[in-house]
Design a protein around this motif. Structure first.
Motif, PDB file in Angstrom:
ATOM      1  N   ALA A 105       0.827  -1.324  -0.028  1.00 54.93           N
ATOM      2  CA  ALA A 105       0.027  -0.052   0.205  1.00 54.93           C
ATOM      3  C   ALA A 105       0.661   1.127   0.144  1.00 54.93           C
ATOM      4  O   ALA A 105       0.599   2.332  -0.635  1.00 54.93           O
ATOM      5  CB  ALA A 105      -0.724  -0.020   1.316  1.00 54.93           C
ATOM      6  N   LEU A 106       1.877   1.177   0.751  1.00 52.71           N
ATOM      7  CA  LEU A 106       2.773   2.434   0.818  1.00 52.71           C
ATOM      8  C   LEU A 106       3.379   2.507  -0.647  1.00 52.71           C
ATOM      9  O   LEU A 106       3.454   3.778  -1.050  1.00 52.71           O
ATOM     10  CB  LEU A 106       4.097   2.128   1.887  1.00 52.71           C
ATOM     11  CG  LEU A 106       5.102   3.208   1.524  1.00 52.71           C
ATOM     12  CD1 LEU A 106       4.790   4.538   2.204  1.00 52.71           C
ATOM     13  CD2 LEU A 106       6.230   2.636   2.256  1.00 52.71           C
ATOM     14  N   ILE A 107       3.754   1.567  -1.248  1.00 52.33           N
ATOM     15  CA  ILE A 107       4.578   1.756  -2.694  1.00 52.33           C
ATOM     16  C   ILE A 107       3.745   2.182  -3.420  1.00 52.33           C
ATOM     17  O   ILE A 107       3.886   3.214  -4.259  1.00 52.33           O
ATOM     18  CB  ILE A 107       5.128   0.467  -3.044  1.00 52.33           C
ATOM     19  CG1 ILE A 107       6.453  -0.095  -2.064  1.00 52.33           C
ATOM     20  CG2 ILE A 107       5.487   0.227  -4.456  1.00 52.33           C
ATOM     21  CD1 ILE A 107       7.033  -1.413  -2.087  1.00 52.33           C
ATOM     22  N   ALA A 108       2.532   1.544  -3.463  1.00 51.59           N
ATOM     23  CA  ALA A 108       1.414   2.100  -4.356  1.00 51.59           C
ATOM     24  C   ALA A 108       0.817   3.540  -4.325  1.00 51.59           C
ATOM     25  O   ALA A 108       0.972   4.384  -5.183  1.00 51.59           O
ATOM     26  CB  ALA A 108       0.191   1.199  -4.418  1.00 51.59           C
ATOM     27  N   GLY A 109       0.690   3.791  -2.993  1.00 51.89           N
ATOM     28  CA  GLY A 109       0.249   5.143  -2.721  1.00 51.89           C
ATOM     29  C   GLY A 109       1.265   6.403  -2.869  1.00 51.89           C
ATOM     30  O   GLY A 109       0.983   7.395  -3.598  1.00 51.89           O
ATOM     31  N   PHE A 110       2.393   5.881  -2.499  1.00 51.64           N
ATOM     32  CA  PHE A 110       3.282   6.982  -2.587  1.00 51.64           C
ATOM     33  C   PHE A 110       3.877   7.024  -4.111  1.00 51.64           C
ATOM     34  O   PHE A 110       4.013   8.392  -4.804  1.00 51.64           O
ATOM     35  CB  PHE A 110       4.701   6.303  -2.001  1.00 51.64           C
ATOM     36  CG  PHE A 110       6.200   7.374  -2.117  1.00 51.64           C
ATOM     37  CD1 PHE A 110       6.014   8.382  -1.215  1.00 51.64           C
ATOM     38  CD2 PHE A 110       7.088   7.151  -2.784  1.00 51.64           C
ATOM     39  CE1 PHE A 110       7.128   9.324  -1.280  1.00 51.64           C
ATOM     40  CE2 PHE A 110       8.124   7.961  -2.810  1.00 51.64           C
ATOM     41  CZ  PHE A 110       8.078   9.218  -2.293  1.00 51.64           C
ATOM     42  N   SER A 111       3.934   5.974  -4.913  1.00 57.82           N
ATOM     43  CA  SER A 111       4.203   5.948  -6.421  1.00 57.82           C
ATOM     44  C   SER A 111       3.070   6.926  -7.075  1.00 57.82           C
ATOM     45  O   SER A 111       3.437   7.910  -7.964  1.00 57.82           O
ATOM     46  CB  SER A 111       4.083   4.567  -7.179  1.00 57.82           C
ATOM     47  OG  SER A 111       5.244   4.166  -6.434  1.00 57.82           O
ATOM     48  N   LEU A 112       1.693   6.769  -6.851  1.00 58.97           N
ATOM     49  CA  LEU A 112       0.727   7.465  -7.371  1.00 58.97           C
ATOM     50  C   LEU A 112       0.867   8.817  -6.861  1.00 58.97           C
ATOM     51  O   LEU A 112       0.807  10.105  -7.945  1.00 58.97           O
ATOM     52  CB  LEU A 112      -0.740   6.737  -7.066  1.00 58.97           C
ATOM     53  CG  LEU A 112      -0.805   5.712  -7.495  1.00 58.97           C
ATOM     54  CD1 LEU A 112      -2.020   4.870  -6.862  1.00 58.97           C
ATOM     55  CD2 LEU A 112      -1.389   5.773  -9.125  1.00 58.97           C
ATOM     56  N   LEU A 113       0.944   9.304  -5.573  1.00 60.13           N
ATOM     57  CA  LEU A 113       1.119  10.512  -5.324  1.00 60.13           C
ATOM     58  C   LEU A 113       2.323  11.411  -6.047  1.00 60.13           C
ATOM     59  O   LEU A 113       2.241  12.574  -6.208  1.00 60.13           O
ATOM     60  CB  LEU A 113       1.087  10.751  -3.656  1.00 60.13           C
ATOM     61  CG  LEU A 113      -0.042  10.316  -2.925  1.00 60.13           C
ATOM     62  CD1 LEU A 113       0.028  10.016  -1.527  1.00 60.13           C
ATOM     63  CD2 LEU A 113      -1.113  11.246  -3.344  1.00 60.13           C
ATOM     64  N   LEU A 114       3.249  10.746  -5.982  1.00 59.82           N
ATOM     65  CA  LEU A 114       4.621  11.373  -6.556  1.00 59.82           C
ATOM     66  C   LEU A 114       4.400  11.456  -7.902  1.00 59.82           C
ATOM     67  O   LEU A 114       4.873  12.532  -8.513  1.00 59.82           O
ATOM     68  CB  LEU A 114       5.714  10.313  -6.121  1.00 59.82           C
ATOM     69  CG  LEU A 114       7.165  11.181  -5.962  1.00 59.82           C
ATOM     70  CD1 LEU A 114       7.008  12.304  -4.846  1.00 59.82           C
ATOM     71  CD2 LEU A 114       8.300  10.122  -5.522  1.00 59.82           C
ATOM     72  N   ALA A 115       4.095  10.681  -8.533  1.00 60.20           N
ATOM     73  CA  ALA A 115       3.725  10.680 -10.253  1.00 60.20           C
ATOM     74  C   ALA A 115       2.564  12.110 -10.166  1.00 60.20           C
ATOM     75  O   ALA A 115       3.009  12.761 -11.300  1.00 60.20           O
ATOM     76  CB  ALA A 115       3.066   9.499 -10.812  1.00 60.20           C
ATOM     77  N   GLY A 116       1.781  11.743  -9.616  1.00 60.73           N
ATOM     78  CA  GLY A 116       0.712  12.995  -9.857  1.00 60.73           C
ATOM     79  C   GLY A 116       1.467  14.474  -9.520  1.00 60.73           C
ATOM     80  O   GLY A 116       1.146  15.478 -10.269  1.00 60.73           O
ATOM     81  N   ALA A 117       2.282  14.468  -8.361  1.00 59.84           N
ATOM     82  CA  ALA A 117       2.666  15.832  -8.041  1.00 59.84           C
ATOM     83  C   ALA A 117       3.712  16.159  -8.768  1.00 59.84           C
ATOM     84  O   ALA A 117       3.817  17.267  -9.352  1.00 59.84           O
ATOM     85  CB  ALA A 117       3.498  15.508  -6.470  1.00 59.84           C
ATOM     86  N   MET A 118       4.816  15.328  -9.453  1.00 64.96           N
ATOM     87  CA  MET A 118       5.697  15.579 -10.455  1.00 64.96           C
ATOM     88  C   MET A 118       5.117  16.180 -11.770  1.00 64.96           C
ATOM     89  O   MET A 118       5.861  16.868 -12.282  1.00 64.96           O
ATOM     90  CB  MET A 118       6.636  14.357 -10.718  1.00 64.96           C
ATOM     91  CG  MET A 118       7.398  14.078  -9.428  1.00 64.96           C
ATOM     92  SD  MET A 118       8.554  15.502  -8.799  1.00 64.96           S
ATOM     93  CE  MET A 118       7.922  15.960  -7.301  1.00 64.96           C
ATOM     94  N   SER A 119       4.149  15.680 -12.088  1.00 67.69           N
ATOM     95  CA  SER A 119       3.326  15.993 -13.338  1.00 67.69           C
ATOM     96  C   SER A 119       3.013  17.459 -13.317  1.00 67.69           C
ATOM     97  O   SER A 119       2.619  18.142 -14.152  1.00 67.69           O
ATOM     98  CB  SER A 119       2.151  15.204 -13.738  1.00 67.69           C
ATOM     99  OG  SER A 119       1.228  15.416 -12.860  1.00 67.69           O
TER     100      SER A 119
END
Length: 164
Positions: A105-119
Protein backbone atom coordinates in the motif's frame (compact mmCIF):
# COMPACT_ATOMS: atom_id res chain seq x y z
CA UNK A 1 -2.51 -0.25 31.16
CA UNK A 2 -0.04 2.47 30.19
CA UNK A 3 1.15 0.31 27.29
CA UNK A 4 -2.40 0.04 26.01
CA UNK A 5 -2.81 3.83 26.15
CA UNK A 6 0.43 4.27 24.22
CA UNK A 7 -0.70 1.73 21.62
CA UNK A 8 -4.01 3.55 21.17
CA UNK A 9 -2.15 6.84 20.79
CA UNK A 10 0.13 5.35 18.11
CA UNK A 11 -2.91 4.01 16.22
CA UNK A 12 -4.62 7.41 16.39
CA UNK A 13 -1.49 9.23 15.17
CA UNK A 14 -0.95 6.80 12.29
CA UNK A 15 -4.62 6.99 11.27
CA UNK A 16 -4.61 10.79 11.52
CA UNK A 17 -1.51 11.04 9.31
CA UNK A 18 -2.92 8.61 6.73
CA UNK A 19 -6.36 10.24 6.66
CA UNK A 20 -4.76 13.69 6.31
CA UNK A 21 -2.56 12.38 3.49
CA UNK A 22 -5.61 10.89 1.79
CA UNK A 23 -7.55 14.14 2.04
CA UNK A 24 -4.57 16.10 0.70
CA UNK A 25 -4.26 13.70 -2.24
CA UNK A 26 -7.94 14.12 -3.10
CA UNK A 27 -7.68 17.92 -2.73
CA UNK A 28 -4.64 17.89 -5.02
CA UNK A 29 -6.69 16.02 -7.63
CA UNK A 30 -9.52 18.54 -7.25
CA UNK A 31 -7.06 21.41 -7.78
CA UNK A 32 -5.64 19.71 -10.86
CA UNK A 33 -9.14 19.07 -12.26
CA UNK A 34 -9.96 22.80 -12.18
CA UNK A 35 -7.43 23.48 -14.95
CA UNK A 36 -8.69 23.66 -18.52
CA UNK A 37 -7.51 20.66 -20.54
CA UNK A 38 -7.44 20.04 -24.26
CA UNK A 39 -7.74 16.39 -25.30
CA UNK A 40 -7.29 15.02 -28.80
CA UNK A 41 -7.71 11.23 -28.99
CA UNK A 42 -5.42 9.99 -26.21
CA UNK A 43 -3.21 13.09 -25.99
CA UNK A 44 -4.02 15.64 -23.30
CA UNK A 45 -2.50 19.11 -22.93
CA UNK A 46 -2.78 20.99 -19.65
CA UNK A 47 -1.06 23.57 -17.53
CA UNK A 48 0.54 22.28 -14.34
CA UNK A 49 -1.04 23.33 -11.06
CA UNK A 50 1.45 24.31 -8.39
CA UNK A 51 -1.13 23.80 -5.62
CA UNK A 52 -1.65 20.20 -6.80
CA UNK A 53 2.13 19.74 -6.72
CA UNK A 54 2.35 21.03 -3.14
CA UNK A 55 -0.62 19.02 -1.87
CA UNK A 56 0.52 15.83 -3.61
CA UNK A 57 4.02 16.14 -2.22
CA UNK A 58 2.71 16.86 1.29
CA UNK A 59 0.45 13.81 1.08
CA UNK A 60 3.38 11.61 0.01
CA UNK A 61 5.49 12.84 2.93
CA UNK A 62 2.69 12.23 5.46
CA UNK A 63 2.16 8.73 4.07
CA UNK A 64 5.84 7.88 4.54
CA UNK A 65 5.88 9.36 8.07
CA UNK A 66 2.83 7.30 9.08
CA UNK A 67 4.46 4.16 7.69
CA UNK A 68 7.75 4.86 9.45
CA UNK A 69 6.08 5.45 12.82
CA UNK A 70 4.04 2.24 12.67
CA UNK A 71 6.96 0.12 11.48
CA UNK A 72 9.45 1.58 13.93
CA UNK A 73 7.16 1.30 16.94
CA UNK A 74 5.54 -1.98 15.83
CA UNK A 75 8.84 -3.80 15.75
CA UNK A 76 9.81 -6.64 13.50
CA UNK A 77 7.24 -9.25 12.57
CA UNK A 78 9.63 -11.20 10.40
CA UNK A 79 9.07 -14.85 9.65
CA UNK A 80 11.98 -16.22 7.70
CA UNK A 81 10.86 -19.70 6.69
CA UNK A 82 7.73 -21.66 5.88
CA UNK A 83 8.29 -23.88 8.90
CA UNK A 84 8.56 -20.85 11.16
CA UNK A 85 5.33 -19.50 9.63
CA UNK A 86 3.50 -22.76 10.34
CA UNK A 87 4.69 -22.79 13.96
CA UNK A 88 3.99 -19.07 14.56
CA UNK A 89 1.03 -17.84 16.57
CA UNK A 90 -1.93 -16.28 14.80
CA UNK A 91 -0.79 -12.80 15.90
CA UNK A 92 2.66 -13.30 14.36
CA UNK A 93 1.12 -14.66 11.16
CA UNK A 94 -1.24 -11.71 10.89
CA UNK A 95 1.57 -9.28 11.66
CA UNK A 96 3.72 -10.82 8.93
CA UNK A 97 0.89 -10.66 6.40
CA UNK A 98 -0.17 -7.12 7.27
CA UNK A 99 3.38 -5.75 7.17
CA UNK A 100 3.71 -7.04 3.61
CA UNK A 101 0.35 -5.52 2.69
CA UNK A 102 1.30 -2.21 4.32
CA UNK A 103 4.49 -2.05 2.25
CA UNK A 104 2.49 -2.76 -0.91
CA UNK A 105 0.00 0.00 0.00
CA UNK A 106 2.88 2.37 0.77
CA UNK A 107 4.61 1.73 -2.55
CA UNK A 108 1.37 2.06 -4.54
CA UNK A 109 0.17 5.19 -2.74
CA UNK A 110 3.56 6.89 -2.71
CA UNK A 111 4.13 6.15 -6.40
CA UNK A 112 0.72 7.51 -7.39
CA UNK A 113 1.06 10.64 -5.26
CA UNK A 114 4.59 11.31 -6.46
CA UNK A 115 3.70 10.74 -10.12
CA UNK A 116 0.73 13.10 -9.82
CA UNK A 117 2.76 15.72 -7.97
CA UNK A 118 5.67 15.56 -10.40
CA UNK A 119 3.36 15.99 -13.38
CA UNK A 120 2.47 19.36 -11.84
CA UNK A 121 6.03 20.42 -10.97
CA UNK A 122 6.84 22.01 -14.33
CA UNK A 123 6.07 25.61 -15.17
CA UNK A 124 5.05 25.11 -18.80
CA UNK A 125 2.09 23.45 -20.46
CA UNK A 126 2.77 19.84 -21.31
CA UNK A 127 1.08 17.34 -23.58
CA UNK A 128 1.11 13.65 -22.81
CA UNK A 129 -1.03 10.55 -22.92
CA UNK A 130 -4.13 11.00 -20.83
CA UNK A 131 -3.51 9.95 -17.29
CA UNK A 132 -6.06 8.84 -14.79
CA UNK A 133 -6.71 10.43 -11.48
CA UNK A 134 -3.34 9.54 -9.99
CA UNK A 135 -3.54 11.98 -7.10
CA UNK A 136 -7.03 10.83 -6.07
CA UNK A 137 -6.02 7.17 -6.37
CA UNK A 138 -2.94 7.92 -4.28
CA UNK A 139 -5.19 9.57 -1.70
CA UNK A 140 -7.44 6.52 -1.60
CA UNK A 141 -4.38 4.31 -1.13
CA UNK A 142 -3.50 6.44 1.92
CA UNK A 143 -6.81 5.42 3.50
CA UNK A 144 -6.13 1.77 2.65
CA UNK A 145 -2.62 2.10 4.06
CA UNK A 146 -4.01 3.54 7.30
CA UNK A 147 -6.27 0.57 7.91
CA UNK A 148 -3.64 -2.02 7.05
CA UNK A 149 -0.90 -0.28 9.01
CA UNK A 150 -3.02 0.00 12.16
CA UNK A 151 -3.87 -3.69 11.80
CA UNK A 152 -0.14 -4.41 11.51
CA UNK A 153 0.71 -2.34 14.57
CA UNK A 154 -2.00 -4.00 16.68
CA UNK A 155 -1.03 -7.54 15.67
CA UNK A 156 2.70 -6.87 15.98
CA UNK A 157 2.21 -5.39 19.45
CA UNK A 158 0.04 -8.34 20.47
CA UNK A 159 2.64 -10.79 19.12
CA UNK A 160 5.41 -9.03 21.03
CA UNK A 161 3.50 -9.46 24.31
CA UNK A 162 2.75 -13.15 23.89
CA UNK A 163 4.25 -15.62 26.30
CA UNK A 164 6.59 -17.92 24.33
Amino acid sequence: MAKMGAAILVCIVVLALDVTAGILGIQAQAAQNKVKKVTILFIQCEKPVYKAYQLGLAAAVLLVVAHAIANFLGGCACICSQLEFIKASINRKLAAITIILSWIALIAGFSLLLAGAMSNSKSTTSCKLTQGHTLALGGIMCFVHGGITVAYYVTATAAAHEVP
